[in-house]
Each structure stands twice: as structure tokens, then as C-alpha cells.
Design an enzyme around this catalytic site. Structure first.
Site, PDB file in Angstrom:
ATOM      1  N   ASP A 104       0.808  -1.222   0.000  1.00 27.29           N
ATOM      2  CA  ASP A 104       0.000   0.000   0.000  1.00 27.29           C
ATOM      3  C   ASP A 104       0.840   1.269   0.000  1.00 27.29           C
ATOM      4  O   ASP A 104       0.435   2.303   0.530  1.00 27.29           O
ATOM      5  CB  ASP A 104      -0.961   0.016   1.208  1.00 27.29           C
ATOM      6  CG  ASP A 104      -1.863  -1.206   1.221  1.00 27.29           C
ATOM      7  OD1 ASP A 104      -2.215  -1.671   0.130  1.00 27.29           O
ATOM      8  OD2 ASP A 104      -2.209  -1.682   2.313  1.00 27.29           O
ATOM      9  N   LYS A 125       1.706   2.197  -5.148  1.00 28.24           N
ATOM     10  CA  LYS A 125       2.231   1.663  -6.421  1.00 28.24           C
ATOM     11  C   LYS A 125       1.306   1.987  -7.598  1.00 28.24           C
ATOM     12  O   LYS A 125       1.767   2.374  -8.666  1.00 28.24           O
ATOM     13  CB  LYS A 125       2.413   0.136  -6.304  1.00 28.24           C
ATOM     14  CG  LYS A 125       3.429  -0.260  -5.229  1.00 28.24           C
ATOM     15  CD  LYS A 125       3.482  -1.758  -5.030  1.00 28.24           C
ATOM     16  CE  LYS A 125       2.268  -2.350  -4.366  1.00 28.24           C
ATOM     17  NZ  LYS A 125       2.091  -2.034  -2.947  1.00 28.24           N
ATOM     18  N   GLY A 135      -4.649  -4.135  -3.882  1.00 30.61           N
ATOM     19  CA  GLY A 135      -5.633  -3.084  -4.135  1.00 30.61           C
ATOM     20  C   GLY A 135      -4.822  -1.858  -4.496  1.00 30.61           C
ATOM     21  O   GLY A 135      -4.194  -1.259  -3.627  1.00 30.61           O
ATOM     22  N   HIS A 136      -4.749  -1.553  -5.782  1.00 32.69           N
ATOM     23  CA  HIS A 136      -3.922  -0.432  -6.250  1.00 32.69           C
ATOM     24  C   HIS A 136      -4.835   0.718  -6.656  1.00 32.69           C
ATOM     25  O   HIS A 136      -5.652   0.577  -7.562  1.00 32.69           O
ATOM     26  CB  HIS A 136      -3.052  -0.879  -7.430  1.00 32.69           C
ATOM     27  CG  HIS A 136      -2.014  -1.892  -7.051  1.00 32.69           C
ATOM     28  ND1 HIS A 136      -1.106  -2.424  -7.934  1.00 32.69           N
ATOM     29  CD2 HIS A 136      -1.726  -2.466  -5.850  1.00 32.69           C
ATOM     30  CE1 HIS A 136      -0.316  -3.277  -7.302  1.00 32.69           C
ATOM     31  NE2 HIS A 136      -0.676  -3.329  -6.042  1.00 32.69           N
ATOM     32  N   GLN A 168       1.972  -5.956  -3.477  1.00 37.21           N
ATOM     33  CA  GLN A 168       2.429  -6.087  -2.096  1.00 37.21           C
ATOM     34  C   GLN A 168       3.692  -5.243  -1.874  1.00 37.21           C
ATOM     35  O   GLN A 168       3.807  -4.191  -2.477  1.00 37.21           O
ATOM     36  CB  GLN A 168       2.674  -7.552  -1.718  1.00 37.21           C
ATOM     37  CG  GLN A 168       1.404  -8.387  -1.571  1.00 37.21           C
ATOM     38  CD  GLN A 168       0.734  -8.733  -2.880  1.00 37.21           C
ATOM     39  OE1 GLN A 168       1.339  -9.332  -3.745  1.00 37.21           O
ATOM     40  NE2 GLN A 168      -0.507  -8.360  -3.027  1.00 37.21           N
TER      41      GLN A 168
END
Ligand code: GDP
Ligand code: IMO
Ligand code: MG
Length: 423
Positions: free
Chosen positions: A13, A16, A40-41, A221
Site C-alpha cells: 500500500d 504503487k 488493491g492499487h 504487495q
């Protein structure tokens, strides 16, 4: 040509998604090489916010090719939902997305196994995202997995065998479940997948490189969640480090070019596991609230703390980082002073490297720097950086030995500042 790699250096988080989107105009291709819908980007532009799970973050910029590599694990049901949501918001991506035939499939029973293993661990649970990541990679390594390419070759038999094997384990764990709905959505996802270009992405990628195309590999990640080098066993089940781009895409090590290492101006972590600089006080709450540190998908509250330079140095070493990118500096805009952990004290002894067991009691050694107390969110260029902020950047560069080339001062695509000072 070489590929460049963008990686999170902390526990995920870091931002990215935003940076890949910002860098995409400089590349022809964006490729994901590991992880799955545990990611979750988040991307923000033109007043819209998007959260991507399995689709690479280059999907919003023109006609760039986006590739889901062999190192990724794909849940067809979630993938279908993700694509359809993007289509609804006007982004048609079918022609621009390629999927490796060698990527492994997350089965509905993998998700159940994830939940069952977590329940069995009780207080020692990893705090996974519950997306079936661990069990899917376990099947891959134990040579029991189903791959995307299998959906075109004898799929029904393979699926039934894998499901039966999983159900035996679930029974042994006394785990109760009802698969009906999830299985139906998953089968629809399998049919949906067939519309996409299912390719041997290693050939595609090497061909593109030979034809002079530029490629950015998007990590999911973060380095501290790497299965080998992270805070094991509180990690994810893939190699999140730079080398993961080689195995997850079929790119030879000598074809790695620049490595962008991305970190927050502080530190966060979701789920269980050690976090030496974690704050349990008002300052931690303040970072959490100002930084809106809640999971992009799950909404889980992220644990917050000061920046950990010991862990960052380790990540930089493992990843071979050539450029640093600092995110969320605006979150610290109002802080009177800012702390950075430069060493660990363990049983009274001070060390400046990451020890084997970061699960033990670690007392962080901090350096305190003055805050810049300036609203940075509207800053357009590095010339406008306050003096204290420049001092903070110089301190970090000195500690980390790598230049900070980009600074992010807000979630929007536009709130990104390049630094040219060292060129
Ligand atoms: P990723 O998983 O590494 O892509 O990061 P996430 O999207 O899970 O979390 C990063 C969060 O920070 C998202 O909500 C972003 O919109 C937000 N974000 C990214 N960069 C900045 C920044 O510079 N400042 C602020 N305030 N928020 C940011
Ligand atoms: P992005 O790509 C933050 C964490 C989970 C858990 C551990 C194992 O958005 O940075 P898993 O479901 O992978 O088996 O969970 O890893 N984790 C993440 N934390 N950001 C992520 O992704 C994460 N993906 C997994 O919270 O501690
Ligand atoms: Mg995220």
C-alpha cells in the site's frame, strides 16, 4: 531494451498504483508479475478514483498493452467483476489486456482453504486478505495447480479433481461451507476469460523487448511481505522482490534496467506480524486519519508508524533499487516534528541491520527532524519545497544511499513532483 521494475519497499500500500499510472506514458507495456486480488492499487485522476486488483495500473493511459504475467494468481470471478466495473465506467480494455496461459487460477475452494487455515491458526493467524492466495501458490509449488491455459484443455476433469482434493482437506479441518454461489460466479468467470488474449507472455515480452519496446513491471504487495525475505511467516506467498519480475514474467536477470523503489514518508502494515516502528498512541491515530489509512478493498484499518530506515535499507539491498519514490509526504504536512528509525535496539544492543527474527522485542532508535508545516498538496515543482522538507529528503538519501527522484504530495495523478537536482 531492458525492463524497469516498480516495487513497494515496505509492507504494501505504498502507492504503487498511482505511480505506475503516472509513469505509464513513458512505457509501451505494463506487466504485473506476482500476487493476485490480494492487491488493491488505487489511482485517482480527473476527479475519479479506481481500485485495481488484478489488472495492471497502466490500463487507463491510451493504448498501452497491459500484461498479467505467469507469476500472478487469477480469480476469474473477481477478474470478471473488475473488468465489468471498468467497462461500466467507460474503459474498454479487452483489446489491450493479455493474460499468461501459465498464470495459476484461484479456485473457490482455495478461498475456503485460506479461511480454514486462518481459523485453524487462531491467534497466530496471518491476517490474510482471504482471497485464496496462499493455497493457490501452495498448489502451484506442489504441482497440483490449474493454470489459465487449462481452461482450453481438459478443464472439467482437472477442476473436479482439484476440488475433490480441497474438499478432503476442508472436511479434515471440519470447515463448513456452501460453494454453490461462488462456484457459479467462478464458472461464469472462466467463460468470460476466454474472450481475452491468453498468451505465452514470456515470448510476447521478450519479443517486445527485442523490437525496442519499453516495459514497466508493476509489483504488488511490498518487499517486507516477500515469502523469502519478508517478516516470515507474516508474509504473502509470492516473491514480491525485484527477482520476482524475472520468474513472474520470463525476463532474464540481465534484462532488468532501472528499479523504482517506492515508500511512504512513514510506514503502514495490514494484518498480523512484526512492525518495529508501529505507534499505539495519538500520533499513530493521527497518521491513520490524515493518511486515510484504511484498506483500499477490505477497508481494514492499517497499522501506522514512523518510517523504518533499517527495513528500507534491507529492501533497497534485496531489490537493487536505483531510484526512490516517496509517497504521501503531504500526510506529515502539519507535524511539528518527524521521527525516522535509524537502528534497532535488541536486548540493549544496537544494530543497524534487519535481524533474522524481527518478531522479537525491538526498540527503535529514532532521529527526530523538524516538520515543514506547510501545505504541500498544491506544490508544482521542487523549487517550492520548504527548507525543512528538503532537509528531510537529504537526510533520507544519506541514510538510504539512493536518490529520491519523485515525491508524491496527494493521491491525484497531478500531485506528483519530479526532482532533477541530482541529474
Ligand atoms: P498500492 O497498493 O501500493 O497501490 O497503494 P494503495 O492504493 O493500497 O494505498 C495508497 C493510498 O494512498 C491510496 O488511497 C492512494 O489514493 C493514496 N495516495 C497515493 N499517493 C498519495 C499521496 O502522495 N498523498 C496522499 N494523501 N495519498 C496518496
Ligand atoms: P498491495 O498490492 C498490504 C498482506 C495481508 C497479510 C499478508 C498475507 O495493495 O500493496 P495474503 O492474502 O497475501 O495471503 O495475505 O499480506 N497483504 C497486503 N498488505 N497491501 C497488499 O497489497 C497486500 N497483499 C497482501 O494483509 O498480512
Ligand atoms: Mg494496496
Amino acid at each position: 531494451m531492458k525492463v524497469d521494475v516498480l516495487l513497494g519497499l515496505q509492507w504494501g500500500d505504498e502507492g504503487k498504483g498511482k505511480v505506475v499510472d503516472v509513469l505509464t506514458p513513458r512505457y509501451d507495456v505494463i506487466a504485473r508479475f506476482q500476487g493476485g486480488p490480494n492487491a488493491g492499487h488505487t489511482l485517482e485522476f480527473e476527479g475519479q478514483k479506481y481500485v485495481l486488483r488484478s489488472i495492471p495500473s497502466g490500463i487507463f493511459q491510451g493504448d498501452k498493452i497491459n500484461i498479467i504475467g505467469n507469476g500472478v494468481v487469477l480469480d476469474p470471478a473477481l477478474f470478471k467483476a473488475e473488468v465489468e466495473a471498468l467497462e461500466e465506467s467507460g474503459h474498454n480494455l479487452k483489446k489491450r489486456l493479455q493474460i499468461s496461459q501459465k498464470a495459476h487460477l484461484i479456485l473457490p475452494t482455495h478461498r475456503l482453504l485460506d479461511a480454514a487455515y486462518e481459523a485453524a491458526k487462531g491467534a497466530d493467524k496471518v491476517g490474510t486478505t482471504g482471497k485464496g492466495i496462499g493455497p493457490t501458490y501452495t498448489d502451484k509449488v506442489s504441482r497440483n495447480g490449474l493454470r489459465v491455459g487449462d481452461i482450453l484443455h481438459g478443464f472439467a476433469e482437472k477442476y473436479v479433481a482439484a476440488k475433490a482434493r480441497h474438499e478432503k482437506i476442508l472436511k479434515a479441518l471440519n470447515y463448513e461451507y456452501d460453494l454453490t454461489e461462488a462456484e457459479q460466479a467462478w464458472m461464469e468467470g472462466i467463460e468470460f476469460l476466454k474472450q481475452f488474449a491468453l498468451v505465452d507472455s514470456e515470448h510476447e515480452i521478450n519479443q517486445l523487448l527485442n523490437n525496442g519496446k519499453s516495459i514497466l513491471c508493476e509489483g504488488a504487495q511490498g518487499t517486507m511481505l516477500d515469502v523469502d525475505f519478508g517478516s516470515y511467516p507474516f508474509v504473502t506467498s509470492s516473491n514480491t522482490i525485484c527477482a520476482g519480475a524475472c520468474t513472474g514474467l520470463g525476463v532474464a536477470p540481465n534484462r532488468i534496467g532501472e528499479v523504482y523503489g517506492i515508500f511512504k514518508a512513514y510506514c503502514t502494515r495490514v494484518g498480523s506480524g512484526p512492525f518495529p516502528t508501529e505507534l499505539f498512541d495519538e500520533t499513530g491515530e493521527r497518521i491513520c486519519n490524515v493518511g486515510n489509512e484504511f484498506g483500499s478493498v477490505t477497508g481494514r484499518k492499517r497499522r501506522c508508524g514512523w518510517i523504518d530506515l533499517v527495513a528500507l535499507r534491507y529492501a533497497i539491498m534485496i531489490d537493487g533499487v536505483t531510484h526512490l519514490i516517496m509517497m504521501k509526504s503531504d500526510v506529515l504536512d502539519d507535524f511539528e516534528s518527524i521521527k525516522a528509525c535509524v537502528a534497532y535496539r535488541i536486548n540493549g544492543e544496537e544494530i543497524d541491520y534487519l535481524p533474522y527474527n524481527i518478531n522479537e522485542e525491538i526498540d527503535p532508535v529514532y532521529v527526530e527532524l523538524p516538520g515543514w508545516q506547510t501545505d504541500m498538496t498544491h506544490i508544482q515543482s521542487e523549487d517550492e519545497f520548504p527548507e525543512e522538507f528538503n532537509a528531510y529528503l537529504s537526510f533520507l538519501e544519506e541514510q538510504l544511499g539512493v536518490p529520491i527522484k519523485i515525491v508524491s504530495v496527494g493521491p491525484d495523478r497531478e500531485q506528483t513532483i519530479e526532482r532533477y537536482t541530482d541529474d
